[in-house]
Design a protein around this motif. Sequence first.
Motif, PDB file in Angstrom:
ATOM      1  N   UNK A   1     -46.571  51.997 -62.039  1.00 42.08           N
ATOM      2  CA  UNK A   1     -45.365  52.095 -62.866  1.00 42.08           C
ATOM      3  C   UNK A   1     -44.309  51.095 -62.455  1.00 42.08           C
ATOM      4  N   UNK A   2     -44.099  50.970 -61.170  1.00 46.31           N
ATOM      5  CA  UNK A   2     -43.068  50.007 -60.757  1.00 46.31           C
ATOM      6  C   UNK A   2     -43.523  48.584 -61.024  1.00 46.31           C
ATOM      7  N   UNK A   3     -44.817  48.381 -60.951  1.00 44.19           N
ATOM      8  CA  UNK A   3     -45.336  47.049 -61.284  1.00 44.19           C
ATOM      9  C   UNK A   3     -45.109  46.767 -62.768  1.00 44.19           C
ATOM     10  N   UNK A   4     -45.367  47.769 -63.592  1.00 44.49           N
ATOM     11  CA  UNK A   4     -45.171  47.608 -65.038  1.00 44.49           C
ATOM     12  C   UNK A   4     -43.710  47.316 -65.348  1.00 44.49           C
ATOM     13  N   UNK A   5     -42.830  47.993 -64.647  1.00 45.16           N
ATOM     14  CA  UNK A   5     -41.396  47.777 -64.854  1.00 45.16           C
ATOM     15  C   UNK A   5     -41.010  46.350 -64.497  1.00 45.16           C
ATOM     16  N   UNK A   6     -41.537  45.914 -63.388  1.00 41.47           N
ATOM     17  CA  UNK A   6     -41.238  44.560 -62.926  1.00 41.47           C
ATOM     18  C   UNK A   6     -41.693  43.529 -63.956  1.00 41.47           C
ATOM     19  N   UNK A   7     -42.895  43.733 -64.459  1.00 41.32           N
ATOM     20  CA  UNK A   7     -43.425  42.817 -65.464  1.00 41.32           C
ATOM     21  C   UNK A   7     -42.592  42.881 -66.745  1.00 41.32           C
ATOM     22  N   UNK A   8     -42.222  44.093 -67.131  1.00 41.52           N
ATOM     23  CA  UNK A   8     -41.452  44.279 -68.361  1.00 41.52           C
ATOM     24  C   UNK A   8     -40.130  43.524 -68.298  1.00 41.52           C
ATOM     25  N   UNK A   9     -39.493  43.567 -67.137  1.00 42.18           N
ATOM     26  CA  UNK A   9     -38.209  42.865 -66.982  1.00 42.18           C
ATOM     27  C   UNK A   9     -38.391  41.363 -67.154  1.00 42.18           C
ATOM     28  N   UNK A  10     -39.524  40.892 -66.673  1.00 43.01           N
ATOM     29  CA  UNK A  10     -39.753  39.443 -66.704  1.00 43.01           C
ATOM     30  C   UNK A  10     -40.164  38.916 -68.072  1.00 43.01           C
TER      31      UNK A  10
END
Length: 287
Positions: A13-22
Amino acid sequence: MIVVTGPTASGKSSLALKIARECNGEIICADSRSVYKDFDIVSAKSTVDEQKEVPHHLLDVVIPGEDFSVENFKTLAIKAIEDIFSRGHQPIICGGTWFYITSLLGLVSIAKVPPNEALRAELEKKSSLVLFDMLLELNERRAREIEPNNRERVIRAIEIALGEAKDTHDERLCDKYEIEFIIKDMERKELYTRIDARVDEMVKMGLEAEYERNRAKYGPLPIFSSTIGYGEFEENPSRLVAIEKIKQHTRNFAKRQLTWLNGFERSKPTGLTLCHVRTNMNNSTLE
RNA sequence: GGGUAGGUGCCCGAGUGGCUAAAGGGAGCAGACUGUAAAUCUGCCGUCUAACGACUACGAUGGUUCGAAUCCGUCCCUGCCCA
């Protein structure tokens, strides 16, 4: 389109969030428990702040006690994906319910025969052996693929053989869009350590109180006993024992998720860009 | 100190003379997966061996017996009750 998956507590989930921000992304949660309203701590839903920062879809779409299945998930998720694209954003599918993900993408096809509760109730009365014989008669090839003791599967297969197919969407998203898979992977030992830590964290956040609250609000429901993190409190009078059981069951669950993932990697589906991520990798290796 | 119930494989727990490497469950490991999927189900699971098989096992020890986890003696430990 990006799919971020991995076993529970792997940090997807935190990885997905990080990607989403980028990449101007919006997250679609592919999780059979976070679709339920009020299943917040148990399903480790993203926080309100995170949801504000990055749009999340398929969260809180059903009330505990209501029917929900892959088919519902698929319908809602396809709609969400189209909406996200229409906004010019990037859909990021993130979750650990592999069945939801694969059927959404069309990697696995689901029979179009809707459930028939009356038939199911009728079949439920029969012995597993009788049910299996019925299926052998109706569809031998299918019967050979199912364990005779797997009543749930045998009954559904009979239901399919006897039922009428209803028209549903069956386009393969994996043919329509380019999909990148990011699978969180790590040492089993490390995963288990993370699971233990996360369960402790959930307990600290009030997991037990959440269960009590939902139990009081919705009454006894099958979904409670079949949810890791709730069922254990239901079954064990001792709180400490329940917590240990939650950890254990979560490890068992993670193992089943890994079996899916391993099988997926072995089958090497064509037309998909596979990408592995190890926890010790930094951000730049995600490119 | 007296009485009583027990000590079984990683854990729980059945088993009271041969059919017992020892039911069943859990854990562990591996796997399956066409509308409940955090669900449902399958295989392995004392040691060595690819396997046939061999060896070691039911608190300890000594007996009885063709044969003992199961019967007897002694000892050690645990729970409960009485002192």
